[in-house]
Design a protein around this motif. Structure first.
Motif, PDB file in Angstrom:
ATOM      1  N   LEU A 389     -21.256   8.918 -18.970  1.00 62.80           N
ATOM      2  CA  LEU A 389     -20.514   9.137 -20.208  1.00 62.80           C
ATOM      3  C   LEU A 389     -20.963   8.193 -21.315  1.00 62.80           C
ATOM      4  O   LEU A 389     -21.109   6.987 -21.102  1.00 62.80           O
ATOM      5  N   MET A 390     -21.154   8.766 -22.498  1.00 64.78           N
ATOM      6  CA  MET A 390     -21.268   7.964 -23.714  1.00 64.78           C
ATOM      7  C   MET A 390     -19.919   8.082 -24.404  1.00 64.78           C
ATOM      8  O   MET A 390     -19.555   9.153 -24.897  1.00 64.78           O
ATOM      9  N   LEU A 391     -19.155   6.991 -24.393  1.00 62.33           N
ATOM     10  CA  LEU A 391     -17.793   6.991 -24.918  1.00 62.33           C
ATOM     11  C   LEU A 391     -17.790   6.548 -26.371  1.00 62.33           C
ATOM     12  O   LEU A 391     -18.174   5.417 -26.681  1.00 62.33           O
ATOM     13  N   CYS A 392     -17.373   7.454 -27.245  1.00 63.59           N
ATOM     14  CA  CYS A 392     -17.236   7.133 -28.668  1.00 63.59           C
ATOM     15  C   CYS A 392     -15.846   6.526 -28.847  1.00 63.59           C
ATOM     16  O   CYS A 392     -14.847   7.247 -28.829  1.00 63.59           O
ATOM     17  N   VAL A 393     -15.757   5.209 -29.006  1.00 65.49           N
ATOM     18  CA  VAL A 393     -14.517   4.504 -28.701  1.00 65.49           C
ATOM     19  C   VAL A 393     -13.625   4.179 -29.905  1.00 65.49           C
ATOM     20  O   VAL A 393     -12.400   4.302 -29.815  1.00 65.49           O
ATOM     21  N   LEU A 394     -14.164   3.731 -31.010  1.00 65.80           N
ATOM     22  CA  LEU A 394     -13.340   3.252 -32.117  1.00 65.80           C
ATOM     23  C   LEU A 394     -13.015   4.383 -33.087  1.00 65.80           C
ATOM     24  O   LEU A 394     -13.891   5.161 -33.471  1.00 65.80           O
ATOM     25  N   ALA A 436     -21.868   5.014 -19.341  1.00 69.28           N
ATOM     26  CA  ALA A 436     -23.251   4.678 -19.684  1.00 69.28           C
ATOM     27  C   ALA A 436     -23.343   3.828 -20.936  1.00 69.28           C
ATOM     28  O   ALA A 436     -24.162   2.913 -21.006  1.00 69.28           O
ATOM     29  N   ALA A 437     -22.512   4.144 -21.944  1.00 73.67           N
ATOM     30  CA  ALA A 437     -22.684   3.476 -23.245  1.00 73.67           C
ATOM     31  C   ALA A 437     -21.380   3.465 -24.006  1.00 73.67           C
ATOM     32  O   ALA A 437     -20.556   4.385 -23.890  1.00 73.67           O
ATOM     33  N   TRP A 438     -21.206   2.406 -24.801  1.00 68.12           N
ATOM     34  CA  TRP A 438     -20.146   2.343 -25.807  1.00 68.12           C
ATOM     35  C   TRP A 438     -20.747   2.822 -27.131  1.00 68.12           C
ATOM     36  O   TRP A 438     -21.686   2.211 -27.625  1.00 68.12           O
TER      37      TRP A 438
END
Length: 707
Positions: A389-394, A436-438
């Motif tokens: 997962l590439m989590l799009c966080v903000l 996988a990524a923030w």
């Protein structure tokens, strides 16, 4: 009843955490680690329950309370990992309108936890450290044995070639996947549907998904205003400052019968045959009281004076009542009423169910409890299915306005709040090798001076993210500056095929142009085209995509992006239509082709064909080459809209230079079936290899390897 003004921080505790109030003493309170397993597999989750002997107004604020794990590794290295406070939920799945819906009901009042994935085998010594205003305390040490597992570890920048991904253990990884950005109760994809889609993606060889955790009130959003009174897209809100004090309330103004609906963005789960109490306080001007209705339960709250009045009503759910029914509050008489501190709890319990009704909850620094639990389930589903997962966080709009002046107090506060958010994210989800990524933001303004923001977050994550997850961001126009920024590990861009654009009818050409931009500005970094698809000129879903039921543009874009220089396939946006068209089948042939392939260390292929209508993409080394050849007349527009079938290309020849002399196996792959359909034995002499092509109708792939 006498009422006092309550601060914002206290309201967070009162309304969500069930009235947890801080009582600070001279000595720090101890923290205990709960029962734990004797061993855990390498890279697998160890979850520990932590019990402080003190309670806190806002356990999300590390300035008020911070709990960390102090970990001594078998190698002698010491690391520190943050812990988190969260609300647990019971989940049941029920049939809904055409899809399964998840019922989430809170369990307890929230707990402190730590999640740790050991990265080396052997015996670990673990303590919990609590820091608050009264000082610091440590728990007794526990010992955990880490044993080998089949887990390949975390995704990393390739050590041999930084343009491509690999696992901690060194195996190559090429991202094959798409967006599944909006996951929520009111969306096409809810948590049960996401779990089913992950399984379908995995069955077809896909391994990478981009998820938003920043959707505000239309889907999962960890940090965003989720209100029972309004929505982010509404121009008017009934929320206003208290008429006679600090804080905010809800106003109802108008004639007799004027009402307001209590409508949380999350459906509120209830237990059948259970007693609940709805509480609040109100003040009127002209109106004689309030009519309150919760589903089939109705009552009247009279106003006794112009001062604030408390109201409280108990009701019992029916035998099959699992959800809070339609809830309205209406004026009795003409005038106005102000409503504050609306609360719903089990009569015998203390966990707040109507936390979205809190009008004083801060939008930054509060992490929505149910959304966090839903993301737990999404991450676990990814783990079960080998999805990364590439989590799009903000939530972009909570921060973007503050990022205009790097020398301002607002900019400093945005950095501080983002650090607190990332501390929580690391504590709760960083353990997972499937993260996988923030991705900090989705499509932030590329003109904002964000370099300092990303650089400070990178330094902070270097301290707290012991697994060193990848960092990235995206902008609404391509940003060469962000591509070059050392604080970002992944350069990315978004692109849609839209009418009037020069590349609208040529999906392969569009992919190559975007890949060339990323590689120009990030020649030695990971690079992803993380949004792609057919769109209208106003960025909506194109009817052409619906027309392309066979997924011609989808197929061509997947294969083109795999051989374009990118670190993964183009990630399509229109997941609902992809699901309805069962487009997942297009991943399987590419995944089969790439199953034993690594592009690390290879360069762009110097391959040509004897027919100018064939476009050749790929990589080569001294003893191998991986190529994709596409018929230029087989673009989606020609096949789907113009209805023009390309003329078959027969008797063409492939030539490639730069290979070492010797005998080679040339495999020709059917890109629809994902199978090698023909193998040739060809000799390379004087640095040139020549091989006859099979007949090409649309596209064909090739593997060349020295024998």
């Amino acid at each position: 009843m006498r009422h006092r003004t309550i601060s914002v921080r206290t309201l967070v505790g009162v309304l969500f955490f069930g009235g947890w109030l801080t009582s600070l003493h001279a000595a720090p309170a101890p923290v205990a680690i709960g029962p734990h397993p004797a061993q855990v597999g390498r890279y697998e989750k160890l979850e520990l329950t932590l019990t402080p002997q003190r309670t806190y107004d806002n356990p999300f604020d590390p300035c008020e309370v911070a709990i960390d794990l102090m970990i001594e590794c078998p190698s002698g290295k010491s690391v520190v990992l943050p812990a988190f406070f969260g609300q647990d939920y019971e989940r049941r799945d029920f049939p809904g309108d055409g899809k399964t819906v998840a019922w989430h009901y809170p369990v307890g009042r929230g707990t402190w936890k730590a999640r740790f994935a050991p990265t080396e085998t052997g015996t670990f010594a673990v303590r919990a450290r609590l820091q608050d205003h009264s000082g610091q305390s440590l728990s007794e040490a526990i010992r955990i044995e880490c044993v080998p597992s089949q887990n390949r570890g975390f995704l990393r920048v390739g050590r041999r070639d930084p343009r491509f991904l690999e696992f901690t253990q060194g195996e190559p990884f090429f991202a094959i996947g798409q967006n599944l950005a909006f996951i929520g109760d009111g969306q096409y994809v809810n948590v049960p549907r996401a779990e089913a889609i992950f399984a379908e993606l995995a069955r077809n060889g896909a391994n990478f998904v981009r998820i938003w955790t920043c959707c505000e009130d239309w889907a999962v959003a960890i940090e965003a205003r989720k209100s029972a009174w309004t929505r982010s897209w509404n121009r008017q809100s009934p929320i206003m400052p208290l008429p006679d004090g600090e804080g905010r309330c809800v106003a109802i103004k108008g004639a007799d019968g004027t009402s307001i609906e209590v409508s949380p963005s999350h459906r509120v789960a209830l237990r059948p045959s259970t007693s609940y109490t709805l509480r609040g306080r109100f003040k009127t001007d002209g109106a004689t009281g309030l009519h309150v209705q919760v589903g089939s339960h109705r009552w009247y709250a009279p106003a006794k004076a112009s001062a604030w009045e408390a109201f409280e009503k108990e009701f019992t759910t029916g035998e099959s009542e699992y959800w809070l029914g339609r809830t309205t509050i209406a004026l009795s008489g003409d005038g106005a009423a102000w409503l504050a501190e609306l609360s719903l709890r089990e009569t015998a319990g203390s966990t707040e169910l109507l936390w979205e009704a809190d009008t004083n909850r801060p939008v930054r620094g509060f992490y929505n409890p149910l959304d966090c639990f839903m993301l737990d389930q999404i991450v676990q589903a990814a783990e079960r299915n080998g999805i990364y997962l590439m989590l799009c966080v903000l939530t972009r709009d909570l921060y973007m306005g503050a990022l205009s002046d790097p020398n301002s107090a607002a900019y400093d506060q945005a950095i501080a709040d983002a650090k607190n958010f990332m501390r929580y994210a690391v504590a709760r989800w960083a353990y997972s090798t499937s993260v996988a990524a923030w991705e900090y933001f989705n499509e932030i303004d590329p003109g904002k001076p964000t370099a300092r923001f990303y650089e400070e977050l990178a330094r902070y994550l270097d301290e707290i993210d012991i697994y060193r997850h990848l960092r990235t961001t995206s902008t609404w126009h391509p940003s060469a500056r962000d591509c070059r920024l050392a604080a970002l590990d992944v350069a990315q861009s978004h692109h849609y095929l839209r009418p009037g654009q020069s590349d609208f009818k040529d999906e392969v050409g569009a992919i190559l142009a975007k890949a060339a931009f990323l590689r120009e500005h990030a020649p030695q970094k990971l690079a992803l085209l993380s949004e792609f698809g057919l769109a209208t000129d106003k960025w909506g879903l194109s009817d052409h995509m619906k027309q392309d039921a066979e997924g011609v543009h989808f197929h061509n874009a997947l294969w083109a992006s795999a051989f374009s220089g990118l670190s993964g396939t183009a990630m399509f946006w229109w997941w609902e239509l992809l699901d309805q068209q069962n487009a997942y089948r297009h991943y399987r042939p590419l995944a089969a082709y790439l199953s034993d392939v690594s592009f690390a260390g290879l360069t762009a292929a110097t391959a040509t064909t004897s027919n100018a209508r064939l476009r050749v993409l790929g990589y080569q080394g001294s003893d191998r080459a991986y190529l994709w050849l596409s018929h230029q007349d087989a673009a989606w527009w020609n096949l789907v809209v113009a209805g023009q079938q390309p003329q078959e290309i027969a008797a063409a020849t492939l030539e490639i230079e730069g290979l070492a002399p010797g005998e080679y196996a040339v495999q020709w792959w059917d890109t629809r079936q994902g199978l090698c359909v023909e193998t040739q034995r060809v000799r390379c002499e004087q640095g040139r290899l020549s091989a006859p092509l099979p007949a090409v109708h649309s596209d064909v792939a090739c593997k060349i390897a020295r024998l």
